[in-house]
Design an enzyme around this catalytic site. Structure first.
Site, PDB file in Angstrom:
ATOM      1  N   ASP A 411       0.820  -1.208   0.000  1.00 11.41           N
ATOM      2  CA  ASP A 411       0.000   0.000   0.000  1.00 11.41           C
ATOM      3  C   ASP A 411       0.858   1.265   0.000  1.00 11.41           C
ATOM      4  O   ASP A 411       1.920   1.313   0.617  1.00 11.41           O
ATOM      5  CB  ASP A 411      -0.893  -0.014   1.248  1.00 11.41           C
ATOM      6  CG  ASP A 411      -1.801   1.186   1.342  1.00 11.41           C
ATOM      7  OD1 ASP A 411      -2.655   1.354   0.453  1.00 11.41           O
ATOM      8  OD2 ASP A 411      -1.643   1.974   2.293  1.00 11.41           O
ATOM      9  N   GLU A 464       1.211  -0.466  -5.158  1.00 12.43           N
ATOM     10  CA  GLU A 464       0.253   0.602  -5.416  1.00 12.43           C
ATOM     11  C   GLU A 464       1.073   1.889  -5.454  1.00 12.43           C
ATOM     12  O   GLU A 464       1.383   2.476  -4.422  1.00 12.43           O
ATOM     13  CB  GLU A 464      -0.816   0.678  -4.324  1.00 12.43           C
ATOM     14  CG  GLU A 464      -1.897   1.705  -4.642  1.00 12.43           C
ATOM     15  CD  GLU A 464      -2.370   2.491  -3.431  1.00 12.43           C
ATOM     16  OE1 GLU A 464      -3.276   3.323  -3.596  1.00 12.43           O
ATOM     17  OE2 GLU A 464      -1.828   2.306  -2.338  1.00 12.43           O
TER      18      GLU A 464
END
Length: 733
Positions: A411, A464
């Site tokens: 993330d 990401e």
């Protein structure tokens, strides 16, 4: 007679002694064997022979400390095994003496911990149920180098931090203790004194394998070993399935809101229930992988798991760690890979968490210009500290090893790569060269990826990452970060912006749909329609489509067809597969009742077929990351809002023509050049009546004609339904 110095007695009584193992237990004192025990509120403490149970001696209350009991053991000249019989009022029980047990952590573990290279750190730190020196119990170990004292507290000692003071292990800053009799399911925390002797808030275990149900915050002892894995076949073949030249279609899931049990207080499904219901659904829909939003324990439901505190604990919201393993095995039995969102970039400031863990900025930076993230009000890990980098890398390996996870989606990578990410001037500190790149985070990501791919065969890592940072999915030996894949955030933003336009205006935004091909092969991309696109007032994907209801569904179907035909792996957030009407809400279930309507059932059927066609059609995935796998046929039809391209596979694979008409105008006899003559079968039409469309198309196939078009000597005369995407596959003889 006293058997202890005044200073030691007072320190034991107050719970401030830094070396309890040097005082409590069996020791030689002035030529005599002496046992000392700290037992608050005890009326009587007796020493029993461990084997015979016979009374050896009664310990006497120490005058210098009212809860300290000491006495000489006559007739004994060396170490021996013993127990205590303790009397408190009407209660009498027998227990082991914690302080008669030796160390558990070995010298090699100490060395690797100090060096920051202990790849299986979780096997040393945390709470481990074990048999030590012939006695069952639990070993606790925690890293707190700046603490003056550390102890374990729980129901077993009335949360009294004076009872079980831990032993400090050399210069590593690790404290340990073996508590006999404790086992699986026991809640606990650590009580620490800082350098000045001030009592800190109770801390959950940074390497704890279980947690209490929120809002309670204690760690829970969980037995980690003993699971009999039955997924050997999957583990052998997963490496082939995770390659860049294989079909990868990911279903992103928030376990707490995928489906709820309305008859039982709207509770979320358990891991066991998910292993039946979710796995069967994903298998039926044809997705190859499930991606779970963060599964590590987190205190606040509204963070969706992206502000974790228990990085080593599967959230108890759905069950225990053993039950989570059942879920993973059920996925593997159904030939579904399991990916998890992993959050190594930041953590919340909750007092029971990692922030100022031992009274200092241990896991984070001291200077909040480096150690605080303004977007999320969270603390940033100090990636330059070897122990912290080791903690995070080992955590990645822990999920891959202990739970057979098939991949990590990391993330907020962009927030890690840049020191000035989302910060104003003066709110960040440049690197040693005066730049904005976070060298320490870059080194950490590279080493983490190398470790993961080296130690866990067949896995994938996914970034990401929303910037143009070069080489995110390039190998580390070529200067890259070493990820297997990268989310294509640019493609997602551009195409959603285009699709939100009224079709009459789309000709002015044509480039939004084609620009992605300028960089499509610079990384190994995944095309993400994730949870981030259906929250914070953005509405659902269906909401973002223009027009009347039927037009909205037609637009969404055409968009999905465009996406599945475009180079790049696929990711779709739950609910998108049946055109969820409302924006996602983590507090409620998906609107499954919408499947009573034809339009929603039609979108669901389309996604199911898209996944099937994708898996069965090599040209749609074999050369996904190579420019020779893609050929524009029509890229400049601005006025018509038509796009067309060829997807090529390896030699012997039939090419596929993808055509999208993004206006509500049916176009008949639309000439489309193709590179090879023959019969081109219409294998997908998003306007099919099967998907609640208008049923317009090309009667299943078209033969080429000797009419030059689009730079090709052969062409097809096509009917392009309004707001539709079509796939044509060349029929091989």
């Amino acid at each position: 007679m006293t058997y202890i110095s005044r200073r030691d007695a007072q320190a034991i009584q107050s719970g401030t002694h830094s070396d309890p193992y040097g005082i409590l237990g069996l020791h030689e004192w002035e030529g005599k064997m002496v046992i000392r025990a700290f037992v608050p509120s005890a009326a009587k403490v007796e020493v029993l022979d461990w084997e015979t149970g016979e009374t050896i001696a009664e310990l006497m209350r120490e005058e210098l400390a009212p809860d300290l009991f000491c006495n000489e053991i006559e007739g004994r000249t060396g170490r021996f095994a013993y127990k205590f019989r303790i009397t408190k009022g009407d209660h009498i029980w027998v227990e082991e003496d914690t302080y008669r047990f030796g160390t558990v952590i070995g010298e090699l573990d100490e060395y690797l911990l100090g060096e920051g290279t202990h790849h299986t750190l979780w096997k040393v730190l945390g709470a481990h149920v074990m048999n030590h020196e012939g006695v069952d119990g639990t070993h606790f170990a925690v890293w707190a180098p700046n603490a003056r004292r550390a102890s374990v507290v729980g129901n077993f000692n009335n949360w009294d931090g004076r009872r079980h003071l831990m032993r400090q292990r050399g210069v590593t800053g690790v404290w340990e203790i073996f508590l006999p009799g404790l086992s699986d399911g026991e809640p606990y925390k650590y009580e620490l004194l800082d350098r000045q002797g001030h009592l800190l808030p109770l801390k959950a275990d940074p390497v704890g394998f279980g947690s209490e149900h929120p809002p309670r915050t204690a760690s829970i002892v969980r037995k980690l070993d003993g699971h009999d894995w039955q997924d050997e076949d999957w583990m052998k073949k997963r490496g082939d399935l995770n390659r860049i030249d294989k079909p990868i279609s990911i279903y992103e899931v928030h376990l707490g809101s995928w489906r709820k049990v309305h008859d039982e207080g709207n509770r979320p499904l358990s891991y066991y229930e998910l292993s039946q219901e979710l796995v069967a659904y994903v298998k039926d829909m044809g997705f190859t992988h499930i991606e779970l939003m963060p599964i590590s324990e987190y205190p606040f439901d509204g963070s969706w798991g992206y502000q974790p505190i228990g990085l080593f604990a599967p959230t108890i919201r759905h069950g225990t760690l053993e039950e989570f393993r059942w879920f993973v095995e059920a996925c593997h039995a159904a030939d579904i890979g399991v990916l998890i969102d992993w959050v190594p970039g930041h953590f919340p400031e909750d007092v029971h968490g990692l922030g100022r863990f031992d009274g200092t900025a241990l896991y984070e930076h001291e200077d909040r210009r480096e150690g605080f993230h303004p977007d999320w009000n969270t603390l940033v890990y100090n990636f330059g500290r070897v122990e912290v980098a080791n903690f995070l890398s080992a955590n990645a390996l822990y999920w891959l090893k202990e739970y057979h996870i098939d991949g990590l989606r990391v993330d907020a990578v962009a927030s890690m790569l840049y020191r000035d990410y989302s910060r104003e001037e003066g709110q960040w500190i440049p690197n040693k060269d005066g730049g904005r790149e976070n060298y320490e985070a870059i080194d950490f990501l590279r080493s983490m990826n190398m470790l993961a791919y080296q130690e866990a065969e067949g896995i994938m890592t996914i970034a990401e990452e929303s910037t143009a940072f070069p080489g995110v999915s390039a190998p580390t030996n070529y200067g890259g970060l070493g990820f297997g894949f990268k989310w294509n955030m640019g493609w997602m933003n551009d195409t959603l912006r285009y699709m939100s336009q009224d079709p009459i205006h789309r000709k002015y935004h044509h480039h939004d749909m084609t620009f992605g091909m300028h960089y499509a092969f610079s990384e190994n991309f995944i095309l993400p329609l994730s949870h981030d696109e259906v929250v914070h007032g953005k509405g659902s994907l269906l909401d973002r489509m223009p027009g009347y209801p039927a037009d909205k569904f037609a637009n969404l179907r055409a968009y999905y067809g465009y996406m599945w035909g475009h180079p790049g792996k696929k990711l779709l957030f739950m609910g998108g597969e049946f055109a969820q009407g409302d924006e996602w809400n983590h507090n409620k279930s998906l609107d499954w009742h919408l499947l009573d309507h034809d339009f929603q059932r039609g979108v669901q059927s389309l996604v199911r077929d898209l996944n099937r066609i994708y898996r069965e059609t090599p040209a749609l995935y074999e050369l996904d990351a190579k420019p020779q796998g893609f050929q524009w046929i029509e890229v400049n039809a601005h006025e018509d809002s038509v796009f067309a391209w060829i997807r090529w596979g390896n030699e012997g694979s039939s090419p596929v023509l993808v055509v999208s008409n993004m206006t509500p105008v049916e176009r008949q006899d639309y000439r489309m050049g193709v590179p090879m003559p023959g019969k081109w079968n219409e294998i997908l039409n998003t306007d099919s009546s099967l998907y609640a469309g208008g049923g317009r198309g090309n009667l299943g196939a078209k033969e080429t004609e000797d009419v030059a078009s689009h730079g090709q000597s052969q062409s097809l005369s096509l009917t392009l339904p309004p707001l539709a995407t079509l796939y044509f596959e060349l029929e091989r003889a």
